[in-house]
Write a protein that holds these residues in place. Sequence first.
Motif, mmCIF file in Angstrom:
data_model
loop_
_atom_site.group_PDB
_atom_site.id
_atom_site.type_symbol
_atom_site.label_atom_id
_atom_site.label_comp_id
_atom_site.label_asym_id
_atom_site.label_seq_id
_atom_site.Cartn_x
_atom_site.Cartn_y
_atom_site.Cartn_z
ATOM 1 N N GLY A 1 -12.278 35.721 6.434
ATOM 2 C CA GLY A 1 -13.114 36.164 5.317
ATOM 3 C C GLY A 1 -13.189 37.682 5.261
ATOM 4 O O GLY A 1 -12.911 38.387 6.237
ATOM 5 N N LYS A 2 -13.590 38.191 4.107
ATOM 6 C CA LYS A 2 -13.601 39.648 3.928
ATOM 7 C C LYS A 2 -14.579 40.334 4.882
ATOM 8 O O LYS A 2 -14.260 41.368 5.471
ATOM 9 N N ILE A 3 -15.765 39.758 5.038
ATOM 10 C CA ILE A 3 -16.722 40.340 5.982
ATOM 11 C C ILE A 3 -16.202 40.198 7.399
ATOM 12 O O ILE A 3 -16.292 41.132 8.206
ATOM 13 N N ALA A 4 -15.629 39.052 7.710
ATOM 14 C CA ALA A 4 -15.145 38.806 9.071
ATOM 15 C C ALA A 4 -14.054 39.787 9.465
ATOM 16 O O ALA A 4 -14.057 40.313 10.589
ATOM 17 N N LEU A 5 -13.108 40.046 8.575
ATOM 18 C CA LEU A 5 -12.032 40.982 8.909
ATOM 19 C C LEU A 5 -12.577 42.377 9.161
ATOM 20 O O LEU A 5 -12.131 43.076 10.081
ATOM 21 N N LEU A 6 -13.557 42.793 8.363
ATOM 22 C CA LEU A 6 -14.184 44.092 8.595
ATOM 23 C C LEU A 6 -14.919 44.108 9.929
ATOM 24 O O LEU A 6 -14.841 45.082 10.683
ATOM 25 N N LEU A 7 -15.631 43.027 10.219
ATOM 26 C CA LEU A 7 -16.382 42.931 11.472
ATOM 27 C C LEU A 7 -15.451 42.922 12.673
ATOM 28 O O LEU A 7 -15.733 43.585 13.691
ATOM 29 N N GLU A 8 -14.365 42.191 12.585
ATOM 30 C CA GLU A 8 -13.416 42.142 13.707
ATOM 31 C C GLU A 8 -12.884 43.526 14.032
ATOM 32 O O GLU A 8 -12.775 43.906 15.212
#
Length: 223
Positions: A10-17
Amino acid sequence: MKIVIAGGHGKIALLLERLITQAGHDAVGIVRNPAHVADVKATGATAIVRDLEQMDEDDLAVDLEQADAVVFAAGAGPNSGAERKFAVDRDAAILLADAASRVSVPRYVLISAMGADSYDPATAVLPAADDRAVFQVYLRAKAEADANIRARGFQWTIVRPGGLLDTPGQGTVRAGTAVPRGSVSRADVAAVVLEALLAGAAIGRQFELTSGDVPIHEALAAL
């Protein structure tokens, strides 16, 4: 710190990772589609392919061993039907909690939705009659997942962002039990989750989140 993220593409997940790995910690993204593995790896995270709709807690628990925290960032998506709202936004979040409990993961951060508790009980049922009913099912799914996590023994945090934007993060937000409706960048949501995880902030707190003028660490400390 090892942090496992459900909905890892997900877009938030990729940023968080990317934020997690840049901070010197280990991120693991759970993805359903093998074609998404490369995008997760590009953030510096490790990717594992699992379908949360097709597995049980015993199998998922193996993937969570030695994790310090889990983040639920998965979602059925805007074009999915009401059945998948329950299956992903509610049931998969609960499955992650069941598996995390099985291997004693202490920390659970859930990305929910603003206004989740305001769903219409008469409309948020299956079969969904129209798009409005599907959205009500979505809110109900989020609300029921949130309630399940609040009732458990995790060091939990539930983030309820407003409308999500693909704009650069500001590093400042507005956070509170209930805040006026608004929008927030996905980058700032990711930064809020990172602060909650690494600083041990907002434990036992459920809060709504929009763009604002308070630095993230101050906003979470004030909850």
